[in-house]
Scaffold this motif. Structure first.
Motif, mmCIF file in Angstrom:
data_model
loop_
_atom_site.group_PDB
_atom_site.id
_atom_site.type_symbol
_atom_site.label_atom_id
_atom_site.label_comp_id
_atom_site.label_asym_id
_atom_site.label_seq_id
_atom_site.Cartn_x
_atom_site.Cartn_y
_atom_site.Cartn_z
ATOM 1 N N ARG A 89 0.840 -1.196 0.000
ATOM 2 C CA ARG A 89 0.000 0.000 0.000
ATOM 3 C C ARG A 89 0.879 1.251 0.000
ATOM 4 O O ARG A 89 1.798 1.396 0.799
ATOM 5 N N ARG A 113 -6.381 8.784 6.946
ATOM 6 C CA ARG A 113 -6.169 7.458 6.386
ATOM 7 C C ARG A 113 -5.079 6.691 7.161
ATOM 8 O O ARG A 113 -5.182 5.473 7.370
ATOM 9 N N LEU A 114 -4.034 7.460 7.600
ATOM 10 C CA LEU A 114 -2.938 6.804 8.311
ATOM 11 C C LEU A 114 -3.384 6.338 9.691
ATOM 12 O O LEU A 114 -2.965 5.272 10.171
ATOM 13 N N ARG A 115 -4.261 7.121 10.329
ATOM 14 C CA ARG A 115 -4.739 6.720 11.648
ATOM 15 C C ARG A 115 -5.606 5.456 11.568
ATOM 16 O O ARG A 115 -5.656 4.650 12.498
ATOM 17 N N GLU A 116 -6.301 5.326 10.440
ATOM 18 C CA GLU A 116 -7.165 4.154 10.283
ATOM 19 C C GLU A 116 -6.340 2.875 10.268
ATOM 20 O O GLU A 116 -6.732 1.867 10.878
ATOM 21 N N THR A 117 -5.229 2.889 9.560
ATOM 22 C CA THR A 117 -4.342 1.707 9.496
ATOM 23 C C THR A 117 -2.894 2.168 9.614
ATOM 24 O O THR A 117 -2.195 2.314 8.626
ATOM 25 N N PRO A 118 -2.401 2.493 10.825
ATOM 26 C CA PRO A 118 -1.051 3.023 10.982
ATOM 27 C C PRO A 118 0.029 2.101 10.438
ATOM 28 O O PRO A 118 1.059 2.564 9.972
ATOM 29 N N ASP A 119 -0.179 0.819 10.505
ATOM 30 C CA ASP A 119 0.844 -0.108 10.038
ATOM 31 C C ASP A 119 0.503 -0.701 8.666
ATOM 32 O O ASP A 119 1.135 -1.663 8.224
ATOM 33 N N GLY A 120 -0.496 -0.111 8.012
ATOM 34 C CA GLY A 120 -0.949 -0.693 6.752
ATOM 35 C C GLY A 120 -0.282 -0.136 5.522
ATOM 36 O O GLY A 120 -0.609 -0.551 4.407
ATOM 37 N N SER A 144 3.602 6.567 12.632
ATOM 38 C CA SER A 144 4.278 5.391 12.075
ATOM 39 C C SER A 144 5.747 5.732 11.897
ATOM 40 O O SER A 144 6.167 6.136 10.812
#
Length: 842
Positions: free
Chosen positions: A713, A750-757, A783
């Motif tokens: 991603r 968007r980053l908070r939704e999936t910090p490690d994604g 991150s």
């Protein structure tokens, strides 16, 4: 005297028996006889004693008569001699008076000559002693009495005294009285004294005049500011005045005990030799200069040695005039004159009418006029004609009113050139307040005025640069989607005509991107990134640019070798070097001509030490830019690399082009040489150190990385929709999972939704609202290990300086300069993503 004898002899003959009567006559005459013959004629005195004794002892008239007869006869024999003696004494006493003092009569008897001395008649001033004393001046009476007592007591052989005696007219005359006691009584008491008195008034007047003259001379000598000393011929000091004592730093006693032959200071300073020469040759000797006395005082003096004679003895007069103050004043004046001679500020001194009397060398250097050329002239000689009559009228009205004028003025040099100066004019007044001179101080501010003008132009350029930066950023954002879209379009249309058209679009986009970079380089002064590169594509690109943009009257010729021209440098900066040289050649050919660009590899010899080579050796890439234009004079060539120096009309050039070339080439470790002659064109030669070719050499390449995203991603943040869309499409084509965000707020959501994604983030720095710096800092907090690639229309600025430091602190390692191609994007991602990364099989 004869009548006296006659009176004595007549009664003797007539009354011959009256011996007693004759004896009485003789007794009465005793005083006169004794006075005339007394001690002066001892034999006559003996006979007189015998006569008196015989007359009264015998009592015989006949004997007495006989004796008297013999005496008279003998006395008569001496009469003639006595008469002569009387005449001599009378003559000798004409200038003197005779007096007698008799204790019995208690008075003073004056002879006629004594009376006449002071205007008295014969019948006057036979007076008692005390009356005589009353005629003595009151101030002198005690002196006279003292001298009389001394003589009476036997302390003085004679009575001698000078005193003032009142004359008949009531005045006083100076007299010299001399006398002696001739008789004392049995107890030794004074009975009778005789003497003479002389009028010495004339002598006293002369003595007083001499005394007055001496006092005056002493007063002058003592009051004189010139040191006055006298010495004997043997060197012994005899006299010294206060000025000399002060100059020597000693007392009178200390000076008078010295002999100049014994003085070390006199010997060391050559003064003994001068004194001897003055005495020996009877000349006046002089010496000027520093002097140290034997008492340690130092000064500057003028010394004069004068020989003279005193009482038959040779003497030396030394006059010493101290000049320490005048020497110090002269030294200060010389210092001031030297300072004015040395100062870089021009000085002009005029009289009250404005006629020049003196100028210093700085004035000559500033104006070209020497002192001899301007003395007697007015400053109008320098008039430039750029000021009104009212300007000069105000200037002169100010200084003539006694005020100081300050201001800036333009003047004309001797060679006709105009220069600017800041001038201060001050009036100089005499002790009474009248203006006698004017002093003008001139500072050449031509260079400062030019710098101010250049600063104004630089400020305008800075403003233009800021505007250009904004425009360049927007242009990069416009070009970026075009250049990125080419890869997609080419993959969809593989036919040759379409491919050729797309190549043309790509070349145009690349040229536009290059121009934008040049604008940014000019506007922002970007630091370059040194890397190996081949100069041939860069030179070819410059030739294309010149052919397309320069006037058609200019023919562009290119000569390149077949092999690579490898150097280590910054593409943008070297492009600017070539661009500036090409533009300089273009401007030198206003009527057209030939512009030649040539490159080759040369070997420099260390033995060549003349500028600019300075003993460099080794292989260098030489790039020559030649024109057939107007050429340059040696004077212009000597200054072409100076910042802000330009021969172009005001407003046409900045004077920064060639100085920028020089600085950039030197920063690359290279050299710049130039050859030119008026009317025969100019050739600039740029020498850059040659390096070996490497795999990292920057060359034009169409090769695109075969990176496979393997569904990783990617977060793409850019406020330009076209860029977001094209980048997203390219990355999806490469098997990436792409999320797009138009600003920092959406990216953080968007980053908070999936910090490690997310595997990587691509962030634009220049965005409204939240800047890229702030966004990256927040992304690091959410991150920390997330790789980030920065993309910016001014990414070149990020390779050095404060911006680079800030990004380094945020862990950013990769930069993309807009506009960029697909290959650039994939290369950055390949370096940013952790290894290993799967790739699509080719």
């Amino acid at each position: 005297m004869r009548s006296l004898f006659n009176r004595l002899s007549i009664p003797m003959r007539v009354a011959g028996g009256y011996a007693v009567t004759g004896g009485l006559y003789i007794l009465v005459s005793d005083f006169l006889v004794r006075w005339f013959i007394g001690e002066r004629n001892s034999e006559a005195a003996w006979w007189m004693d015998f006569l008196l004794d015989g007359a009264f002892v015998t009592g015989s008239t006949l004997v007495t008569y006989a004796v008297v007869g013999r005496v008279v006869a003998r006395f008569q024999a001496q009469a003639n001699a006595l008469t002569a003696l009387e005449q001599r004494w009378r003559f000798a006493l004409e200038e003197h008076g005779v007096w007698e003092w008799n204790a019995g009569r208690r008075g003073v008897f004056y002879f006629p000559s004594s009376k006449s001395l002071h205007g008295f008649s014969e019948a006057e001033i036979n007076e008692p002693r005390y009356a005589w004393e009353r005629r003595i001046h009151p101030d002198d009476r005690e002196t006279v009495r003292r001298e009389i007592r001394r003589h009476y007591r036997g302390e003085a052989e004679t009575f001698t005294c000078q005193y003032r005696l009142r004359t008949r007219d009531g005045g006083y005359a100076w007299v010299l009285a001399r006398g002696r006691l001739v008789q004392r009584d049995a107890r030794g008491r004074p009975l009778r004294g005789i003497g003479i008195i002389s009028d010495i008034s004339a002598q006293k007047r002369v003595e007083q005049q001499l005394l007055d003259s001496r006092n005056l001379a002493e007063a002058i000598i003592n009051a004189s500011t010139t040191g006055i000393l006298t010495y004997r011929a043997d060197g012994q000091a005899m006299s010294v005045n206060p000025a000399a004592m002060n100059l020597l730093g000693a007392t009178r006693e200390q000076v008078l005990e010295k002999n100049f032959y014994a003085l070390k200071t006199w010997r060391e300073q050559g003064l003994i030799e001068m004194a001897e020469r003055a005495l020996r040759d009877d000349i006046v000797a002089k010496r000027e200069g520093s002097f140290e006395s034997s008492f340690g005082r130092k000064s500057w003096v003028d010394m004069t040695f004068l020989p003279f004679t005193h009482a038959g003895e040779r003497r030396l007069l030394l006059l010493v005039h101290e000049t320490t103050h005048s020497h110090e004043v002269e030294a200060r004046l010389e210092l001031m004159h030297s300072a004015l001679e040395a100062t870089p500020t021009g000085w002009v001194i005029t009289d009250a009418n404005g006629l020049i009397e003196w100028v210093n060398p700085a004035f000559t250097q500033m104006t070209g006029y020497s002192l001899e050329e301007v003395v007697g002239k007015t400053p109008k000689t320098l008039k430039s004609g750029r000021h009104t009559a009212g300007f000069y009228a105000h200037l002169w009205d100010t200084v003539r009113a006694g005020r100081i004028w300050q201001g800036e003025i333009s003047n004309r040099r001797k060679d006709g050139t105009i220069y600017f100066e800041r001038m201060t004019i001050a009036p100089v007044r005499e002790a009474g307040g009248a203006i006698t001179h004017y002093v003008a101080m001139k500072e050449d501010i031509t260079g400062r005025r030019e710098l101010e003008s250049q600063l104004e132009r630089a400020q305008r350029l800075e403003s233009i640069g800021l505007l250009a930066s904004g425009i360049a950023h927007d242009l990069n954002n416009v070009l970026a989607p075009i250049m990125l879209s080419l890869s997609l379009v080419k993959s969809l249309h593989a036919d040759a005509p379409t491919r050729e058209m797309l190549d043309s679009i790509q070349a145009a986009a690349q040229r536009g991107a290059g121009i934008v970079k040049q604008v940014l380089t000019f506007a922002r002064g970007m630091e370059g990134v040194r890397q190996p590169l081949d100069l041939r594509p860069l030179i070819k690109e410059m030739v294309i640019f010149a052919r397309e943009t320069f006037p058609r009257e200019i023919r562009v010729v290119l000569t390149l070798p077949s092999g690579e021209l490898m150097v280590e440098g910054d593409v943008t900066q070297l492009h600017q070097v070539l661009l500036n040289l090409a533009i300089n050649s273009r401007d030198a050919m206003p009527e057209g001509g030939v512009l030649t660009l040539k490159a080759e590899i040369v070997q420099l010899d260390a033995a060549v030490t003349q500028p600019p080579f300075d003993g460099r050796n080794g292989p260098f890439v030489k790039v020559s830019v030649s024109d057939t234009g107007t050429g340059m004079t040696p004077e212009v060539m000597a200054r072409i690399f100076e910042p802000f120096f330009t021969t172009k009309p005001r407003g046409r050039g900045t004077g920064l082009g060639l100085s920028t070339v020089y600085g950039l080439v030197r920063s690359h470790g290279g050299l710049v040489d130039v050859r030119s002659q008026p009317g025969q064109g100019t050739t600039f030669e740029v020498f850059l150190p040659s390096v070996a070719a490497t795999a990292q050499a920057v060359v034009a390449s169409e090769k695109v990385s075969q990176l496979d995203g393997v569904r990783r991603r990617v977060l793409v943040v850019d406020d330009e929709k076209n860029i977001r869309v094209v980048v997203g499409e390219l990355l999806r084509k490469r098997n990436f999972d792409v999320l797009l965000a138009e600003d920092g707020i959406e990216a953080l959501r968007r980053l908070r939704e999936t910090p490690d994604g997310f595997a990587v983030g691509i962030v634009d720095l220049m965005m409204p609202g939240m800047s890229g710096y702030k966004l990256i800092a927040e992304m690091r907090r959410l991150s920390p290990a997330l790789p980030i690639v920065v993309a910016s229309g001014m990414a070149g600025d990020l390779r050095a300086g404060e911006d680079r430091a800030a990004l380094d602190a945020l862990g950013v390692k990769e930069f993309l300069s807009k506009p960029f191609f697909e290959a650039d994007l994939l290369a950055s991602l390949e370096r940013a993503l952790p290894k290993p990364v799967a790739t699509i099989p080719s």
